[in-house]
Design an enzyme around this catalytic site. Structure first.
Site, PDB file in Angstrom:
ATOM      1  N   PRO A  77       0.821  -1.106   0.054  1.00 40.42           N
ATOM      2  CA  PRO A  77       0.133   0.026  -0.012  1.00 40.42           C
ATOM      3  C   PRO A  77       0.900   1.412  -0.130  1.00 40.42           C
ATOM      4  O   PRO A  77       1.682   1.341   0.788  1.00 40.42           O
ATOM      5  CB  PRO A  77      -0.708  -0.108   1.197  1.00 40.42           C
ATOM      6  N   THR A  78       0.622   2.100  -1.075  1.00 42.74           N
ATOM      7  CA  THR A  78       1.533   3.523  -1.023  1.00 42.74           C
ATOM      8  C   THR A  78       0.351   4.588  -1.221  1.00 42.74           C
ATOM      9  O   THR A  78      -0.749   4.395  -1.926  1.00 42.74           O
ATOM     10  CB  THR A  78       2.557   3.310  -2.071  1.00 42.74           C
ATOM     11  N   ALA A  79       0.318   5.757  -0.856  1.00 43.61           N
ATOM     12  CA  ALA A  79      -0.289   6.892  -0.566  1.00 43.61           C
ATOM     13  C   ALA A  79      -0.333   7.340  -2.030  1.00 43.61           C
ATOM     14  O   ALA A  79       0.582   7.247  -2.881  1.00 43.61           O
ATOM     15  CB  ALA A  79      -0.021   7.742   0.562  1.00 43.61           C
ATOM     16  N   GLN A 134      -5.770  -1.450   2.946  1.00 44.13           N
ATOM     17  CA  GLN A 134      -4.880  -1.158   3.963  1.00 44.13           C
ATOM     18  C   GLN A 134      -5.679  -0.138   4.991  1.00 44.13           C
ATOM     19  O   GLN A 134      -5.989   0.951   4.358  1.00 44.13           O
ATOM     20  CB  GLN A 134      -3.538  -0.560   3.536  1.00 44.13           C
ATOM     21  N   ARG A 171       9.865  13.235   7.964  1.00 46.75           N
ATOM     22  CA  ARG A 171      10.529  12.802   6.634  1.00 46.75           C
ATOM     23  C   ARG A 171      11.192  14.168   6.051  1.00 46.75           C
ATOM     24  O   ARG A 171      10.671  15.300   5.936  1.00 46.75           O
ATOM     25  CB  ARG A 171       9.629  12.682   5.620  1.00 46.75           C
ATOM     26  N   HIS A 255       8.072  -0.246   6.928  1.00 42.93           N
ATOM     27  CA  HIS A 255       7.373   0.914   6.291  1.00 42.93           C
ATOM     28  C   HIS A 255       8.518   1.448   5.343  1.00 42.93           C
ATOM     29  O   HIS A 255       8.295   2.669   5.153  1.00 42.93           O
ATOM     30  CB  HIS A 255       7.138   1.845   7.478  1.00 42.93           C
ATOM     31  N   ASP A 286       8.238  -6.886   3.246  1.00 37.88           N
ATOM     32  CA  ASP A 286       8.576  -5.739   2.300  1.00 37.88           C
ATOM     33  C   ASP A 286       9.694  -4.805   2.853  1.00 37.88           C
ATOM     34  O   ASP A 286       9.893  -4.943   3.787  1.00 37.88           O
ATOM     35  CB  ASP A 286       7.295  -4.744   1.827  1.00 37.88           C
ATOM     36  N   GLY A 309       6.784  -1.547  -2.821  1.00 36.62           N
ATOM     37  CA  GLY A 309       6.421  -0.144  -2.824  1.00 36.62           C
ATOM     38  C   GLY A 309       6.723   0.772  -3.871  1.00 36.62           C
ATOM     39  O   GLY A 309       6.125   0.682  -4.831  1.00 36.62           O
TER      40      GLY A 309
HETATM   41  C1  LIG Z   1       5.291   6.914  -1.201  1.00 35.71           C
HETATM   42  C2  LIG Z   1       4.981   6.073  -0.088  1.00 35.71           C
HETATM   43  C3  LIG Z   1       3.800   5.834   0.473  1.00 35.71           C
HETATM   44  C4  LIG Z   1       3.252   4.985   1.309  1.00 35.71           C
HETATM   45  N1  LIG Z   1       2.155   4.967   1.779  1.00 35.71           N
HETATM   46  C5  LIG Z   1       1.784   3.954   2.813  1.00 35.71           C
HETATM   47  C6  LIG Z   1       0.264   3.907   3.235  1.00 35.71           C
HETATM   48  O1  LIG Z   1      -0.413   4.739   2.996  1.00 35.71           O
HETATM   49  N2  LIG Z   1       0.177   2.947   4.104  1.00 35.71           N
HETATM   50  C7  LIG Z   1       0.981   1.848   4.552  1.00 35.71           C
HETATM   51  O2  LIG Z   1       0.830   1.245   5.476  1.00 35.71           O
HETATM   52  N3  LIG Z   1       2.221   2.103   4.041  1.00 35.71           N
HETATM   53  C8  LIG Z   1       2.778   2.739   3.202  1.00 35.71           C
HETATM   54  N4  LIG Z   1       3.989   3.055   2.503  1.00 35.71           N
HETATM   55  C9  LIG Z   1       4.846   1.861   2.953  1.00 35.71           C
HETATM   56  C10 LIG Z   1       4.612   0.800   1.943  1.00 35.71           C
HETATM   57  O3  LIG Z   1       3.679   0.043   2.253  1.00 35.71           O
HETATM   58  C11 LIG Z   1       5.945  -0.312   2.249  1.00 35.71           C
HETATM   59  O4  LIG Z   1       5.968  -0.831   3.491  1.00 35.71           O
HETATM   60  C12 LIG Z   1       7.390   0.084   1.739  1.00 35.71           C
HETATM   61  O5  LIG Z   1       7.199   1.172   0.679  1.00 35.71           O
HETATM   62  C13 LIG Z   1       8.060  -0.912   1.192  1.00 35.71           C
HETATM   63  O6  LIG Z   1       9.490  -0.655   0.749  1.00 35.71           O
HETATM   64  P1  LIG Z   1       9.811  -0.458  -0.716  1.00 35.71           P
HETATM   65  O7  LIG Z   1       9.347   0.752  -0.911  1.00 35.71           O
HETATM   66  O8  LIG Z   1      11.279  -0.458  -0.393  1.00 35.71           O
HETATM   67  O9  LIG Z   1       9.381  -1.499  -1.681  1.00 35.71           O
HETATM   68  C14 LIG Z   1       4.240   3.935   1.640  1.00 35.71           C
HETATM   69  C15 LIG Z   1       5.551   3.939   1.195  1.00 35.71           C
HETATM   70  C16 LIG Z   1       5.821   4.776   0.112  1.00 35.71           C
HETATM   71  C17 LIG Z   1       7.225   4.728  -0.513  1.00 35.71           C
END
Ligand SMILES: Cc1cc2nc3c(=O)[nH]c(=O)nc-3n(C[C@H](O)[C@H](O)[C@H](O)COP(=O)(O)O)c2cc1C
Length: 363
Positions: A77-79, A134, A171, A255, A286, A309
């Site tokens: 899940p990414t926003a 999520q 951040r 995360h 992840d 992600g």
């Molecule tokens: C831009 C961005 C937004 C994210 N938004 C969420 C979110 O809304 N909810 C959540 O549980 N995790 C969020 N994450 C974390 C991802 O679900 C995930 O744990 C992480 O991106 C995995 O690592 P990777 O980017 O190296 O693959 C976000 C990550 C990124 C990069």
């Protein structure tokens, strides 16, 4: 020039995106130690292949409590996908459906969950859309319940509760870029209240809950029959508690380095969690998955599947639905090739004896 690696999509996306949006996607919390470690740690694990065990094409499909996936890779899940491409989560959902992978749709989506599921359904009619929802538990319990009911009614197949964000990680890149809100016209559509007489309703702010505790998990467990997945567990003791409390799976996640900085790489945390859980519930992982060999290493150490992600966001930025499909296709080819090169005829043959720690001084 053809994209030959997932990292090519990041390079290309960086050229196309506004720097503040690139930084929002690429960045991590504080000093970004965890962010870097997630990727680097995979290169400290070597693969030691077996030879002369040839077979047919390996089967890559996995089952996760009723959801089936064509390969052991989920979309994390990414926003805010509409920051990366005008079609946003709709494009991601269509690519996921076409590739046969599970998409975990973020609470902070810029497209409403009903429309995300519908996009997946329309891309692959006949197949059940595999969208998981999520959730960040919201301070208002009635609102949290309404979100769960919406996800159920939309046809989501599992509820993923993020447990590593009782407050928002700091951040530095976003602060320095002054990136603190969505641009005009984009909203968290899952947080929109129903409007009166066809008017769009107001959008609630996305809230974090310092009080988040096991009681919230118990409440969600009672509230829904959907499979319940905890995202952000990094300790064996917490994993054991989760398994004993009716949780259906865990995502071992820091995360992507965006919450607590200096948490070790997830691939290093996985083995102890796998021993603690003893197969009672499936583990997902992840953080830093950037190539097929990373996927193999995580599975060999006890994960059923992994999630990606950022690579999805970069594919989305480069070419929308098609870019995400290319990312998923490239990763699939890499997984299949690496599996054959390891002398494995199936994912089930991945096990720790294929791995050796590469000593840091010899890297
Ligand atoms: C831009 C961005 C937004 C994210 N938004 C969420 C979110 O809304 N909810 C959540 O549980 N995790 C969020 N994450 C974390 C991802 O679900 C995930 O744990 C992480 O991106 C995995 O690592 P990777 O980017 O190296 O693959 C976000 C990550 C990124 C990069």
């Amino acid at each position: 020039v053809p994209a030959c690696a997932l990292s090519d999509f990041e390079l290309e996306a960086r050229k196309r995106l506004e720097p503040a949006i690139y930084d929002f996607g690429a960045g991590g919390a504080d000093g970004e130690v965890t962010l870097r470690e997630n990727e680097v740690a995979f290169s400290r694990v070597g693969l030691v292949p077996r030879v002369l065990r040839g077979g047919g094409a390996p089967e890559l499909g996995v089952e996760l409590f009723g959801s089936s996936a064509a390969m052991p890779v989920l979309i994390a899940p990414t926003a805010f996908h509409r920051l990366f491409h005008a079609e946003g989560e709709r494009a991601t959902a269509r690519a996921a459906a076409l590739a046969g992978v599970i998409m975990v749709a973020s609470l902070a989506s810029t497209v409403a969950i009903e429309d995300v599921v519908e996009a997946a359904r329309s891309a692959a009619p006949g197949a059940a859309p595999e969208i998981w929802f999520q959730l960040n538990v919201q301070p208002d319990p009635d609102f949290t319940e309404r979100l769960v009911r919406r996800a159920e009614a939309a046809g989501c197949r599992a509820l993923v509760v993020t447990v590593d964000a009782p407050v928002f990680g700091f951040r530095r890149r976003d602060r320095r870029n002054g990136f603190d809100d969505l641009p005009d016209g984009l909203h968290c559509e899952n947080l929109r209240e129903p409007g009166r007489s066809g008017e769009p309703g107001r959008v609630r702010p996305l809230a974090f809950l310092r009080e988040l505790s096991w009681e919230h998990i118990d409440r969600l467990r009672k509230l829904t029959r959907l499979p319940l997945v905890l995202k952000g567990v990094v300790r064996p003791d917490d994993a054991r508690v989760a398994a004993g409390r009716g949780v259906d799976a865990i995502i071992v996640s820091n995360h992507g380095g965006r919450q607590l900085d200096t948490v070790p790489a997830t691939i290093e945390l996985l083995p102890a969690i796998a021993s603690a859980v003893e197969g009672r519930i499936p583990l997902l992982l992840d953080g830093g998955i950037r190539r097929g060999t990373d996927v193999l290493k995580a599975i060999a150490l006890g994960a059923r599947a992994v999630a990606i992600g950022r690579p999805v966001l970069w594919g989305l930025a480069v070419a929308g639905q098609d870019g995400v499909l290319q990312v998923l296709g490239l990763l699939r080819d890499e997984i299949e090739r690496a599996l054959v090169l390891c002398g494995c005829r199936s994912l089930a043959e991945l096990e720790p004896s294929l791995l050796r720690l590469v000593r840091a001084e010899r890297r």
